[in-house]
Write an enzyme that holds these catalytic residues in place. Sequence first.
Site, mmCIF file in Angstrom:
data_model
loop_
_atom_site.group_PDB
_atom_site.id
_atom_site.type_symbol
_atom_site.label_atom_id
_atom_site.label_comp_id
_atom_site.label_asym_id
_atom_site.label_seq_id
_atom_site.Cartn_x
_atom_site.Cartn_y
_atom_site.Cartn_z
ATOM 1 N N HIS B 80 19.004 -13.516 -11.368
ATOM 2 C CA HIS B 80 17.975 -14.237 -12.125
ATOM 3 C C HIS B 80 17.227 -13.255 -13.033
ATOM 4 O O HIS B 80 17.060 -13.502 -14.231
ATOM 5 C CB HIS B 80 17.007 -14.919 -11.156
ATOM 6 C CG HIS B 80 15.715 -15.348 -11.774
ATOM 7 N ND1 HIS B 80 15.632 -16.402 -12.657
ATOM 8 C CD2 HIS B 80 14.456 -14.872 -11.650
ATOM 9 C CE1 HIS B 80 14.370 -16.556 -13.040
ATOM 10 N NE2 HIS B 80 13.634 -15.635 -12.449
ATOM 11 N N ASP B 109 19.232 -9.327 -46.692
ATOM 12 C CA ASP B 109 19.896 -9.419 -45.379
ATOM 13 C C ASP B 109 19.443 -8.214 -44.567
ATOM 14 O O ASP B 109 18.613 -7.438 -45.025
ATOM 15 C CB ASP B 109 21.437 -9.412 -45.540
ATOM 16 C CG ASP B 109 22.124 -10.096 -44.360
ATOM 17 O OD1 ASP B 109 21.822 -9.721 -43.205
ATOM 18 O OD2 ASP B 109 22.943 -11.013 -44.578
ATOM 19 N N TRP B 145 17.102 -6.300 -9.374
ATOM 20 C CA TRP B 145 17.448 -5.900 -10.749
ATOM 21 C C TRP B 145 17.083 -4.441 -10.985
ATOM 22 O O TRP B 145 17.600 -3.815 -11.893
ATOM 23 C CB TRP B 145 16.753 -6.803 -11.769
ATOM 24 C CG TRP B 145 15.345 -6.402 -12.113
ATOM 25 C CD1 TRP B 145 14.226 -6.700 -11.403
ATOM 26 C CD2 TRP B 145 14.913 -5.640 -13.249
ATOM 27 N NE1 TRP B 145 13.120 -6.174 -12.016
ATOM 28 C CE2 TRP B 145 13.510 -5.512 -13.159
ATOM 29 C CE3 TRP B 145 15.561 -5.038 -14.337
ATOM 30 C CZ2 TRP B 145 12.748 -4.815 -14.104
ATOM 31 C CZ3 TRP B 145 14.797 -4.345 -15.273
ATOM 32 C CH2 TRP B 145 13.414 -4.234 -15.158
ATOM 33 N N SER B 172 24.238 -2.828 -27.208
ATOM 34 C CA SER B 172 23.880 -3.932 -28.087
ATOM 35 C C SER B 172 22.427 -3.805 -28.548
ATOM 36 O O SER B 172 22.119 -3.939 -29.733
ATOM 37 C CB SER B 172 24.101 -5.256 -27.351
ATOM 38 O OG SER B 172 23.348 -6.281 -27.929
ATOM 39 N N SER B 173 21.530 -3.518 -27.605
ATOM 40 C CA SER B 173 20.104 -3.429 -27.953
ATOM 41 C C SER B 173 19.830 -2.265 -28.891
ATOM 42 O O SER B 173 19.059 -2.388 -29.833
ATOM 43 C CB SER B 173 19.255 -3.224 -26.697
ATOM 44 O OG SER B 173 19.418 -4.298 -25.835
ATOM 45 N N HIS B 256 9.188 0.709 -17.841
ATOM 46 C CA HIS B 256 7.896 0.303 -18.377
ATOM 47 C C HIS B 256 7.915 0.050 -19.861
ATOM 48 O O HIS B 256 7.430 -0.988 -20.309
ATOM 49 C CB HIS B 256 6.735 1.187 -17.949
ATOM 50 C CG HIS B 256 5.483 0.388 -18.094
ATOM 51 N ND1 HIS B 256 5.085 -0.542 -17.167
ATOM 52 C CD2 HIS B 256 4.627 0.243 -19.143
ATOM 53 C CE1 HIS B 256 4.024 -1.180 -17.619
ATOM 54 N NE2 HIS B 256 3.719 -0.726 -18.804
ATOM 55 N N GLU B 258 10.349 -1.063 -21.313
ATOM 56 C CA GLU B 258 11.061 -2.346 -21.334
ATOM 57 C C GLU B 258 10.087 -3.520 -21.241
ATOM 58 O O GLU B 258 10.256 -4.544 -21.898
ATOM 59 C CB GLU B 258 12.070 -2.385 -20.176
ATOM 60 C CG GLU B 258 12.729 -3.729 -19.914
ATOM 61 C CD GLU B 258 13.666 -4.168 -21.030
ATOM 62 O OE1 GLU B 258 14.089 -3.298 -21.828
ATOM 63 O OE2 GLU B 258 13.965 -5.368 -21.120
ATOM 64 N N TYR B 260 7.150 -3.643 -22.417
ATOM 65 C CA TYR B 260 6.541 -3.832 -23.735
ATOM 66 C C TYR B 260 7.562 -4.256 -24.769
ATOM 67 O O TYR B 260 7.212 -4.917 -25.740
ATOM 68 C CB TYR B 260 5.754 -2.573 -24.132
ATOM 69 C CG TYR B 260 4.555 -2.465 -23.239
ATOM 70 C CD1 TYR B 260 3.471 -3.318 -23.433
ATOM 71 C CD2 TYR B 260 4.533 -1.620 -22.151
ATOM 72 C CE1 TYR B 260 2.388 -3.304 -22.585
ATOM 73 C CE2 TYR B 260 3.456 -1.596 -21.286
ATOM 74 C CZ TYR B 260 2.385 -2.438 -21.507
ATOM 75 O OH TYR B 260 1.331 -2.431 -20.655
ATOM 76 N N SER B 271 0.524 -13.552 -33.380
ATOM 77 C CA SER B 271 -0.329 -13.129 -34.486
ATOM 78 C C SER B 271 0.050 -13.803 -35.800
ATOM 79 O O SER B 271 -0.723 -13.779 -36.755
ATOM 80 C CB SER B 271 -0.258 -11.605 -34.663
ATOM 81 O OG SER B 271 -0.652 -10.975 -33.472
ATOM 82 N N HIS B 305 3.422 3.696 -12.006
ATOM 83 C CA HIS B 305 2.568 2.681 -11.379
ATOM 84 C C HIS B 305 3.416 1.570 -10.749
ATOM 85 O O HIS B 305 2.886 0.722 -10.055
ATOM 86 C CB HIS B 305 1.515 2.118 -12.355
ATOM 87 C CG HIS B 305 2.051 1.283 -13.460
ATOM 88 N ND1 HIS B 305 1.402 1.132 -14.658
ATOM 89 C CD2 HIS B 305 3.159 0.524 -13.570
ATOM 90 C CE1 HIS B 305 2.093 0.330 -15.440
ATOM 91 N NE2 HIS B 305 3.158 -0.045 -14.804
ATOM 92 N N HIS B 306 4.723 1.568 -11.012
ATOM 93 C CA HIS B 306 5.614 0.625 -10.342
ATOM 94 C C HIS B 306 6.012 1.120 -8.956
ATOM 95 O O HIS B 306 6.712 0.418 -8.240
ATOM 96 C CB HIS B 306 6.885 0.411 -11.170
ATOM 97 C CG HIS B 306 6.639 -0.252 -12.483
ATOM 98 N ND1 HIS B 306 6.664 -1.610 -12.644
ATOM 99 C CD2 HIS B 306 6.319 0.252 -13.694
ATOM 100 C CE1 HIS B 306 6.394 -1.919 -13.899
ATOM 101 N NE2 HIS B 306 6.181 -0.804 -14.560
ATOM 102 N N THR B 331 -4.800 -3.520 -25.250
ATOM 103 C CA THR B 331 -4.411 -4.906 -24.970
ATOM 104 C C THR B 331 -5.623 -5.821 -25.132
ATOM 105 O O THR B 331 -5.519 -6.915 -25.694
ATOM 106 C CB THR B 331 -3.827 -5.028 -23.551
ATOM 107 O OG1 THR B 331 -2.887 -3.976 -23.363
ATOM 108 C CG2 THR B 331 -3.118 -6.348 -23.370
ATOM 109 N N LYS B 334 -6.322 -6.642 -28.705
ATOM 110 C CA LYS B 334 -5.477 -7.714 -29.226
ATOM 111 C C LYS B 334 -6.053 -9.083 -28.879
ATOM 112 O O LYS B 334 -6.164 -9.966 -29.729
ATOM 113 C CB LYS B 334 -4.066 -7.605 -28.666
ATOM 114 C CG LYS B 334 -3.334 -6.434 -29.233
ATOM 115 C CD LYS B 334 -1.858 -6.517 -28.975
ATOM 116 C CE LYS B 334 -1.111 -5.665 -29.970
ATOM 117 N NZ LYS B 334 -0.924 -6.287 -31.261
ATOM 118 N N ARG B 453 7.754 -9.968 -1.495
ATOM 119 C CA ARG B 453 8.688 -10.583 -2.427
ATOM 120 C C ARG B 453 10.119 -10.394 -1.912
ATOM 121 O O ARG B 453 10.355 -9.651 -0.961
ATOM 122 C CB ARG B 453 8.533 -9.989 -3.823
ATOM 123 C CG ARG B 453 8.776 -8.510 -3.875
ATOM 124 C CD ARG B 453 8.370 -7.894 -5.195
ATOM 125 N NE ARG B 453 9.314 -8.209 -6.256
ATOM 126 C CZ ARG B 453 9.560 -7.396 -7.310
ATOM 127 N NH1 ARG B 453 8.929 -6.244 -7.429
ATOM 128 N NH2 ARG B 453 10.427 -7.740 -8.226
#
Lengths: 312, 534
Positions: B80, B109, B145, B172-173, B256, B258, B260, B271, B305-306, B331, B334, B453
Amino acid sequence: MYFTRLSRLLVGALLAATGSSAFAAFSDLNMPLGVTPISREAYELHMLILIICVVIGIIVFGVMFISMLKHRKSLGHEPAQFHHSTKAEIVWTVLPCVILVAMAVPATNALINMEDTSESDLTIKVTAYQWKWKYEYLEDGVTFYSNLAPSSRQAIYEDPRAVDNYLRNVDERVVLPVGKKVRVLLTSDDVIHAWWVPSLGMKKDAIPGFINELWIKIDEDKTGLYRGQCAELCGKDHGFMPIVVEARNEEGYKMWVAERKAAMASKKVAANEAKKPLEAAPEEQAAVVTHASDLVQPSIVAAARSEKSGGL
Amino acid sequence: MSTATTHDEHHEHHDHGPEPGLLRWVFTTNHKDIGTLYLLFALLMFFVGGALAMGIRLELFQPGLQFLDPHRFNQFTTMHALIMIFGAVMPAFVGFANWQIPIMIGAPDMALPRLNNWSFWILPFAFTLLIATFFMPGGAPAGGWTMYPPLVLQGGANVPFLIFAVHLMGISSVLGAINIIVTIFNMRAPGMSLLKMPLFVWTWLITAYLLVAAMPVLAGAVTMLLTDKFFGTAFFNAAGGGDPVMFQHVFWFFGHPEVYIMILPAFGIISQIIPTFCRKPLFGYESMVYATASIAFLSFVVWAHHMFTVGMPLSGELFFMYTTLLIAVPTGVKVFNWVSTMWRGSMSFETPMLWAISFVVLFTIGGFSGLMLAIVPADFQYHDTYFVVAHFHYVLVTGAVFAIIAGAYYWLPKWTGHMYNETLGKWHFWLSAISVNVLFFPQHFLGLAGMPRRIPDYAIQFADWNWVSSVGGFVFGISQLLFVYIVFSTIRGGEKATNRVWEGAHGLEWSLSSPPGYHTFATPPQVSDAEAHS
Ligand SMILES: [Cu+2]
């Protein structure tokens, strides 16, 4: 087979909808207040930051909703054309910094205290396995394994509500004395696990090849049972390796150590006499495992399923 | 969208249209076609990942095991996450980038059209490899994951498939990101200076740098897993002198940024939308750009922090706590800017605006719980519980996914030339906005009460809120079918959209016809101040 499961599911839903007494935990909304100094520090910091967030949220969302109510095109509100304000931007950059410092100071103090495992009164070593815990009392020489209680195991495919402390019960509890600083050393025999009892206020990973540490000092007046479970994904039966801590007063703890030692000694003798440890009676099997750590334990859930497969 | 683009050809007679037939989609180098492919692929993956989520919520509906055995459950949670992150959210944003960046900066293009074709067509292969693992002995990856060793290496046949799929997604990315950077720096119309670019383009420029910097780190980490598993190395094996925690450091050094990568383009979309429906310029455009850049920079120094519970030194924990708290500042800027844009505007509440407003509120709630998670002593309690699950779903579902849906409603009339059905759009919004909170808000309570979890079954005290959460999940899941219906019926037909589409819309894309021709801005447009950033 799926039909029976589905019907059980519907019955469960109905029970829930009618507010059966089995559903009484809607009131569990917040972090429980624990029984150790560090768990209270965690709780207080949690409440502090929660309140700060709620206040900021009310202000920010409040301004938003006022403008959504008043500054509508449908009310004929003409749009202003301003698009910056240096003053406002400085304020809402500096003010959060001040709030953050105000939160960081108590958090830092709490953390320094939490990480200080020095001057402990006793040390236990916890080794995690897929999927059980082994506890070794280094000073007192007690060693045992702690598995999911058989009653919970049998209920997985039957009626979990029928057993006490479903999935939060073990065959052997960790007994700790209240009022003593207990240093817990954590490691693992296979993958990474995490040892966590919420009321004691600390969670730490058990990592193969490394030793982590945490400390627990249960309040003098808080004897009783505290339940937790493995908190780091560790494979198939990650959800089935609970922890139960029994907090006793000093005499009670000493009595338990003495009983444990006597039992260990007599079972060692018994095991040697039997010479066929794998055919021992079920009650004794747990004790045998204590001495044969390399004995492969079948998967908890697979075992439960094979026992119950006839009924499903 | 195909029919829509072709019938516009005769307006610009020198403009050759798309190739006829299905092969058009295989060989296309057109940014609009590739954008469409990305978006449809993301939608498909959203439903594959969503089906897995439904399975998870079904199993967690009540205590005991009913539908999935624990191993299958772990496969569901792992897949998932992988499918939603790499298959749905990231490709959706790249789809927006492909469609919008050229028509927002006045470019004909993307700068590297053949590369663009490749960066899309790698994805179906990557996900075929990944999803095929479900049908292999031992099933799909089940180690989460985050792929932490040693657990992930206990996987059987799926391990190399997982790793090669991640490699392909990464390639790809990175190719897509390089294309975006090159396009933005080289293809802007005269007068479109960097600080006149729409904020969506800015956020994507910064995101593209994050991708180029972060994805190779992930590739390195999973390659070490591969050699540990098959070639006798011991990078992460303590018995061989390695360190399983090192994987976590390397993984989150990717992970991390990722986070963002999945939220900065969302900030960009929001925006664009809020000023349009407030009929008022975006408040603090420049501070938005600087805030985005600061968030991107900080995202590289907060990774641990993870993993506060792995047993870091005290000084390490303090460092990562402080840097994480610091992220709240840009943040916050924003959020304050969006609210100030609304203040004294002339607001109307069409479907894209509803999604955008709920984004601001619900993303901020996710931000608050993020702030709470940064407080290390409290994090020792929150870590690896449903509190974390609630947090990142507020940020990723009501954050990234809501922004994607908002953007889809916002630009769909431009892309297809048809208005979507506003009544159905509002139904979709209200059903989703209510059910998503029923789904995720109670998970805060579950986490605080102590539910870890990634467990297939739980103690009885967690039964109530799990039941509520599952009901919310089922309603949210079913509501998304409405979105598919709305999108496809808008592609097929509907009320003709005007060029401007929205009264308050500013930007070069709105000066084009709806739908735009197959090729647009073959000669660069004049960028007037009115059409510069909104
Ligand atoms: Cu475990």
